[in-house]
Motif scaffolding. Sequence first.
Motif: not given
Length: 459
Positions: A18-24, A27-28, A34-42, A368-376
């Motif tokens: 699994i890939k680790m990413t930076t906070r930046e 954020q992008e 669209g701040y929807n975790t369903f629309l993130l690329n896995s 909260l779901a969007a911010l948790l993703y950005v956080q971690s």
Amino acid sequence: MDRSYVAEPYKIKAVEPIKMTTREQRQEAIAAAGYNTFLLNSEDVYIDLLTDSGTSAMSDHQWAGLMVGDESYAGSRSFKHLEAAVRDLFGYRYVVPTHQGRGAENLLSQILIQHGDYVPGNMYFTTTRAHQERNGGIFRDVIVDEAHDASLDVPFKGNIDINKLDELAAEVGSDRIPYICLAVTVNLAGGQPVSMANMKAVYEWAQRHEILVILDATRCIENACFIKQKEPGFASESITQILREMCSYSDGCTMSGKKDGLVNIGGFLALNDDRLYQKAASLVVVYEGMPSYGGMAGRDMEAFARGLYESVDYSYISHRLEQVRYLGDRLDAANVPIVKPIGGHAVFLDAKRFYPHIRQDQFPAQTLAALLYVQSGVRSMERGIISAGRTPQGNHYYPKLELVRLTIPRRVYTYSHLDVTADAVIDLYSERESAQGLRFVYEAPVLRFFTSRFEPISQ
Ligand code: F0G
């Protein structure tokens, strides 16, 4: 050192990096989604707790089953294996295979619901209610009141309140209630189980009123394990014995194999009544495929049959509940507001208490779901006002529960992943005042949580 948890009852034979990413980067990614975790690329997700659906790790025995799957169009041997497993473990007479749980919900709703009928259920599930409503049914929540209070720590919060069934029958008449949809466990209440005593009482009530009881058995093995651990009288019974007794208090079930079936795809509708089975078997051809594959490949059915047998192994299922409990206990120890008691498949953050300053129509759980993703890089899912959708009149449903679900896939992550998750949530909680809500940029017309897009209110 004392170990506070049970170690995994399996060893790892194949790994998926699994890939680790930076906070930046995150954020992008979340802005692009669209701040929807369903629309993130896995690929942009580090620890994926979006769902426990279709995300299980299969065993070597299941993988071996893929090779011997029988791909015959009709009369597949692998279907016979699946059918035999369901009959053996659940005790139902007829099995109609479907591509996943909602395929079974579609068939069931078409067969049983007439326009204007009421379908009582212990809280709704999104796809289940969508099928009921598409067939002219009106969903009525009959879960115990306690289920709507996230902080109330009482067992079996998935139970049905029989008084609510009485009230509904008095109001609309038993003949307008084709069946009771009894979910074991209750996903949106926080993975809360239903007690055996309650299932029995509901079935007796239903028989008196000539109403069917259909289980949503999607997480029935977790429910059985809770009964074994928490309900007096069941400690020495096997999971299979408990499961069979649970199913004996029903007339059939819909099942998504993607959860407790330990497979990545698959489902079924099981029934006891000949006439209903005949209707289902003729409809399944229209929507899914032959009654001997129903949208699954032969290999899927082979893996599913094997997965069902693995799921009733107590060392597996008790470890699973233990993992979920471990994450919940860590958050609870840090005073993070979560749904209590800790449920079967997920830990649910209580976004109303996490972000009390964000109004429900500014979507605290989605935020909260969007911010948790950005956080971690941890991906979770909103289960609140967005998931609840709109009333037929077009207003938001305002559910009492405004939750973020941290769903644990089966046999996939280790306790270290759960520690990373807990640390991230705890950090986010310590800086909770700075969070701001979201608003719609695009609102999808049906099941809007999947594809809607948002932007921060500050923009
Ligand atoms: N019933 C319950 C309680 C569920 O949780 C789900 C799916 C379904 C039915 C439908 O099954 O996905 O196989 O069509 N729940 C997934 C989740 C999507 O993430 O909770 P399906």
